[in-house]
Write a protein that holds these residues in place. Structure first.
Motif, PDB file in Angstrom:
ATOM      1  N   ALA A 102     -15.001  17.304  -0.487  1.00 20.20           N
ATOM      2  CA  ALA A 102     -15.351  17.523  -2.019  1.00 20.20           C
ATOM      3  C   ALA A 102     -13.914  17.518  -2.792  1.00 20.20           C
ATOM      4  CB  ALA A 102     -16.146  18.571  -2.309  1.00 20.20           C
ATOM      5  N   VAL A 103     -13.212  16.493  -2.559  1.00 24.95           N
ATOM      6  CA  VAL A 103     -12.069  16.330  -3.760  1.00 24.95           C
ATOM      7  C   VAL A 103     -11.744  14.760  -3.606  1.00 24.95           C
ATOM      8  CG1 VAL A 103     -10.315  16.387  -1.220  1.00 24.95           C
ATOM      9  CG2 VAL A 103      -9.569  16.593  -3.651  1.00 24.95           C
ATOM     10  N   ALA A 104     -11.533  14.556  -4.900  1.00 27.56           N
ATOM     11  CA  ALA A 104     -11.654  12.996  -4.989  1.00 27.56           C
ATOM     12  C   ALA A 104     -10.190  12.404  -5.125  1.00 27.56           C
ATOM     13  CB  ALA A 104     -12.273  12.558  -6.670  1.00 27.56           C
ATOM     14  N   LEU A 105      -9.909  11.458  -4.280  1.00 29.73           N
ATOM     15  CA  LEU A 105      -8.615  10.753  -4.278  1.00 29.73           C
ATOM     16  C   LEU A 105      -8.707   9.334  -4.526  1.00 29.73           C
ATOM     17  CD1 LEU A 105      -7.090  12.820  -1.301  1.00 29.73           C
ATOM     18  CD2 LEU A 105      -6.971  13.341  -3.617  1.00 29.73           C
ATOM     19  N   SER A 106      -7.603   8.643  -5.104  1.00 28.83           N
ATOM     20  CA  SER A 106      -7.587   6.914  -4.833  1.00 28.83           C
ATOM     21  C   SER A 106      -7.207   6.730  -3.502  1.00 28.83           C
ATOM     22  CB  SER A 106      -6.321   6.656  -5.764  1.00 28.83           C
ATOM     23  OG  SER A 106      -5.224   7.203  -5.481  1.00 28.83           O
ATOM     24  N   PRO A 107      -7.553   5.429  -3.257  1.00 28.42           N
ATOM     25  CA  PRO A 107      -7.218   4.736  -2.056  1.00 28.42           C
ATOM     26  C   PRO A 107      -5.704   4.767  -1.650  1.00 28.42           C
ATOM     27  CG  PRO A 107      -8.687   3.392  -3.073  1.00 28.42           C
ATOM     28  CD  PRO A 107      -8.573   4.426  -4.143  1.00 28.42           C
ATOM     29  N   LEU A 108      -5.093   4.666  -2.810  1.00 24.74           N
ATOM     30  CA  LEU A 108      -3.574   4.802  -2.557  1.00 24.74           C
ATOM     31  C   LEU A 108      -3.046   6.109  -2.360  1.00 24.74           C
ATOM     32  CD1 LEU A 108      -0.697   3.393  -2.949  1.00 24.74           C
ATOM     33  CD2 LEU A 108      -0.657   3.985  -5.420  1.00 24.74           C
ATOM     34  N   VAL A 109      -3.519   7.071  -2.877  1.00 24.60           N
ATOM     35  CA  VAL A 109      -3.118   8.575  -2.251  1.00 24.60           C
ATOM     36  C   VAL A 109      -3.644   8.722  -1.194  1.00 24.60           C
ATOM     37  CG1 VAL A 109      -3.409  10.892  -2.893  1.00 24.60           C
ATOM     38  CG2 VAL A 109      -3.135   9.534  -4.767  1.00 24.60           C
ATOM     39  N   VAL A 110      -4.788   8.300  -0.857  1.00 26.80           N
ATOM     40  CA  VAL A 110      -5.232   8.646   0.759  1.00 26.80           C
ATOM     41  C   VAL A 110      -4.250   7.897   1.737  1.00 26.80           C
ATOM     42  CG1 VAL A 110      -7.194   7.783   2.417  1.00 26.80           C
ATOM     43  CG2 VAL A 110      -7.729   8.547   0.255  1.00 26.80           C
ATOM     44  N   THR A 111      -3.808   6.579   1.172  1.00 26.94           N
ATOM     45  CA  THR A 111      -2.727   6.303   2.238  1.00 26.94           C
ATOM     46  C   THR A 111      -1.565   6.748   2.512  1.00 26.94           C
ATOM     47  OG1 THR A 111      -3.659   4.075   1.334  1.00 26.94           O
ATOM     48  CG2 THR A 111      -1.696   3.832   2.604  1.00 26.94           C
ATOM     49  N   GLU A 112      -0.908   7.496   1.242  1.00 23.91           N
ATOM     50  CA  GLU A 112       0.215   8.217   1.368  1.00 23.91           C
ATOM     51  C   GLU A 112      -0.090   9.537   2.216  1.00 23.91           C
ATOM     52  OE1 GLU A 112       2.722  10.811  -1.884  1.00 23.91           O
ATOM     53  OE2 GLU A 112       2.391   8.503  -2.078  1.00 23.91           O
ATOM     54  N   VAL A 113      -1.266  10.277   2.098  1.00 24.45           N
ATOM     55  CA  VAL A 113      -1.741  11.344   3.221  1.00 24.45           C
ATOM     56  C   VAL A 113      -1.835  10.824   4.469  1.00 24.45           C
ATOM     57  CG1 VAL A 113      -3.618  12.981   3.801  1.00 24.45           C
ATOM     58  CG2 VAL A 113      -3.083  12.415   1.123  1.00 24.45           C
TER      59      VAL A 113
END
Length: 762
Positions: A561-572
């Protein structure tokens, strides 16, 4: 007595007055002209010295680096050469050519000003063994080479305040044949006149009178430059006079070479995707895919011919007309002994422009370029960079971008008939911490909302690897073979509504091993482990992994339940692929001006360790299991076992479908959803995985290589108790685990067994 006639005296008096008046007017005119020349001298000299033209920021992709043992195939190199407009020949004699050999390729690389300095043209042989480069050798001396960079592909421009496209080049880089031909056709007396040529004006007047129409102009190169830089296109005597005066001033104040260099960088050559192409530097790229230094006589003749009428002689639209003009100039070059007869014959038989050229970029890249523009705005650049131009070197990979675009366009209609279904794809090179490809819309060319960067959506199960990894590094808490509980949970908090999380199938498996819970993406075990880790600690892990947006400190964060962009997900997930080391993702590697002087170079980033080496290895082993046997097993059919790691993600009511996959080099993130947040009824495995699968299929695969740290060893776990047992036990589940010394008399049941008198004796 007759009167004397006074008319002659009166006539003489009026004539004298007219002469005096004329002299006065001439003096006044001379004073005015002198004052205007002084004004022009001051203003024009200042403007020409500092503001000759605006130059854009030219954006380049990554340079393909060839090195022995690099996992690059011959097919990949050929594809790159074709993107760079190299010509396949039977014999390599010039730059921009290559040929197939028995074991590899012979390549004549063009000269190029790389971010770390210029490199001359280089002819070399590259040999392959299987799916790797075996060796590199310079030619003709066969000396071994450690690495060779191919020049990067040009991918677009960022305007510097105008819509003009140009690549500034110094006069020393321009072939002398081009200069001689230009002067032969446009201004034979350039080095001998004072900015205007009365000889040229007279010659043009005679030619126009004979033809009874305007067939020839008398403008010098200096006058043409003045007209292009400072004047309008209107045809009036005042504009022509002003042009001549300004040409005189420029010729007086600046050297011929300065004027010629400015002309070569300013002259108009046509349009490319709605942008005006100015200057010989970019025109040679536009029409021939070459550097200025590589131009041959036929190329030079065409470029000089196009100057007369870039639209009328456009070789892409009017090839026959352009060829007639080119051949006429080749004839002039031959007659003036600038080229030999052999060069002339060879040149007139060349195609007008090479196949596949005529475009600086094959397609617009609005979503990637938006990211570059944002990052450029964060850098400290010279205030007047528009006058020197920028060359931006990025991590963009054309092969990855093409794979992402084709996957989106081909898979979306097959996955769903919903025309409102949207998509984002990000591909990053986690070894370099660089963004390689971006698609932010189901139409990759659509300019507007870039979902890869700006769509902030709940990540669902994508957060689970962070939970388990953090638990792995807390001493004595959790291992891959530890027991977790897939059982109902009711969380009651004072002043808050009760929270009762569910599995996606509304069922419970009871006690199970942590590895299985991760691989099967079970919710309840992840929630229980996450609550033990702590919401605050999980929030801190997200921040250390590159999340800079607000993170809700609520138990539901354990289910994404935390909203992230696909770019940030890629960084994670790049952090996870690097076994727990976080480095910020960037699109820009380096920036120089058009002369190659460095402005920005991304410094080496050691990275921040989020998880220790052991935890990083264990979570990678688990995510490899997700692909081998869990929610990502659809990839095994295409790629086989142990090649990839990944994780699916699905949010409440099937509003978001996520899948992230990575090999040893790239992380690929795919998101599917609707902008209005309505359900799409697709899980991560049924939706996003299919897009990711096609992206991965079209890209070179670099199988995942997991390197266990010294603290990790093979561990045996009881399948029903989740405790350590000897690895030789028949029913033991084997997982990597942190090394620990087990009791010598530990039995396969997990209990300490009494030794027999014989064992005690010996």
């Amino acid at each position: 007595m007759t009167r004397k006639k006074k008319r002659p005296q009166q006539s003489t008096s009026w004539l004298r007055r007219l002469v005096v008046l004329g002299l006065k007017l001439a003096v006044v005119g001379a004073v005015i002209l002198l004052g205007y020349l002084i004004y022009l001298d001051a203003s024009l000299t200042q403007r020409f010295s500092t503001e000759r033209h605006e130059a854009p920021a030219l954006v380049y992709g990554r340079s393909l680096t060839l090195a022995p043992q690099a996992p690059i195939t011959r097919t990949e190199v050929i594809a790159e050469l074709q993107r760079l407009n190299y010509e396949q020949t039977q014999q390599v004699t010039d730059t921009g050519q290559y040929r197939l050999t028995q074991y590899g390729l012979e390549i004549y690389r063009r000269p190029f000003d790389f971010a770390d300095g210029p490199q001359m043209a280089q002819r070399f042989q590259v040999n392959f063994a299987g799916e790797r480069i075996q060796s590199l050798q310079s030619l003709p001396n066969s000396r071994s080479l450690e690495r060779v960079q191919l020049e990067p592909p040009y991918i677009g421009r960022l305007a510097g305040g105008s819509e003009e496209n140009r690549l500034l080049v110094g006069l020393e880089r321009v072939p002398s044949l081009l200069i001689e031909t230009l002067l032969l056709v446009e201004d034979r007396d350039f080095y001998h006149h004072w900015g205007i040529s009365f000889t040229s004006i007279a010659r043009a007047a005679v030619a126009n009178i004979v033809a009874m129409r305007t067939v020839q102009g008398g403008s010098t190169l200096t006058q043409q430059l003045v007209k292009n830089l400072y004047l309008t296109r209107e045809r009036t005597l005042w504009r022509k006079a002003n042009e001549a005066l300004m040409a005189l001033v420029l010729d007086y104040r600046f050297s011929k070479n300065e004027i010629l260099e400015t002309y070569l960088n300013e002259v108009y050559f046509g349009q490319d995707h709605g942008s005006a192409v100015h200057g010989i530097g970019l025109a040679s790229r536009l029409y021939f895919g070459k550097q200025v230094e590589e131009l041959d006589p036929a190329d030079i003749a065409l470029l000089v011919g196009v100057i007369k009428g870039p639209s009328y002689y456009d070789p892409r639209r009017y090839p026959e007309r352009a060829q007639q003009r080119r051949d006429l100039i080749l004839q002039l070059m031959f007659n003036d002994h600038l080229i030999s007869q052999a060069d002339y014959v060879r040149s007139v038989n060349q195609p007008i422009i090479p196949p596949g050229s005529g475009r600086l970029v094959t397609a617009n890249l609005p979503h990637y370029m938006e990211l570059v523009k944002y990052e450029l705005g964060q850098l400290r650049l010279p205030d007047d960079w528009q006058y020197e131009g920028l060359r931006i070197f990025t991590y963009f990979d054309p092969a990855a971008q093409l794979a992402a675009e084709q996957a989106v366009q081909q898979q979306l209609p097959q996955i769903s008939q919903d025309n409102e279904l949207q998509v984002a794809v990000v591909v990053a090179n986690h070894q370099q911490a660089g963004v390689a490809a971006v698609v932010g819309d189901r139409n990759p060319r659509r300019v507007g909302f870039n979902r890869a960067v700006a769509a902030i959506r709940p990540v669902g199960s994508l957060i689970k690897p962070l939970i388990y990894a953090e638990a792995f590094q807390q001493p004595g808490t959790l291992e891959l073979g530890s027991m977790v509980h897939d059982e109902p949970l009711l969380l009651q908090r004072q002043g808050q509504p009760d929270w009762e999380p569910q599995n996606y199938d509304r069922e419970f498996n009871g006690p199970m091993l942590a590895y299985d819970a991760l691989v099967q993406s079970r919710n309840l075990p992840a929630v229980r482990v996450g609550l033990e880790v702590g919401v605050e600690r999980l929030s801190a892990v997200l921040q250390q992994s590159g999340v800079d947006s607000p993170i809700p400190q609520v138990p539901a964060i354990t289910l994404g339940a935390v909203a992230l962009s696909p770019l940030v997900v890629t960084e994670v997930y790049s952090m996870l692929a690097q076994q727990g080391v976080h480095r910020p993702l960037q699109s820009i590697q380096a920036v120089t001006n058009h002369e190659g002087i460095g402005i920005y170079q991304r410094p080496p980033v050691a990275g921040q360790r989020v998880f220790d080496e052991a935890a990083g290895f264990l979570i990678n082993f688990g995510l490899r299991g997700v692909v081998n046997e869990g929610t990502g097993r659809g990839l095994v059919e295409s790629f086989g076992l142990n090649k990839l790691a990944g994780k699916s993600g699905t949010t409440n009511d099937y509003r978001d479908s996520w899948f992230v996959a990575y090999d040893h080099q790239h992380v690929t993130t795919v998101w599917l959803g609707r902008d209005d947040n309505q359900p799409i009824y697709l899980t991560g495995s049924r939706g996003a995985l299919r897009v990711a699968q096609q992206v991965l299929t079209a890209m070179p695969l670099h199988p995942l290589q997991l390197s266990a740290p010294a603290t990790i060893t093979a561990g045996g776990f009881h399948p029903e108790l989740g405790i350590r047992i000897p690895t030789h036990c028949e029913h033991a589940r084997l997982f990597p685990a942190v090394h620990k010394k087990l009791p010598e008399n530990l039995g396969c049941s997990g209990n300490i067994e009494e030794k027999s008198w014989w064992q005690r004796l010996f």
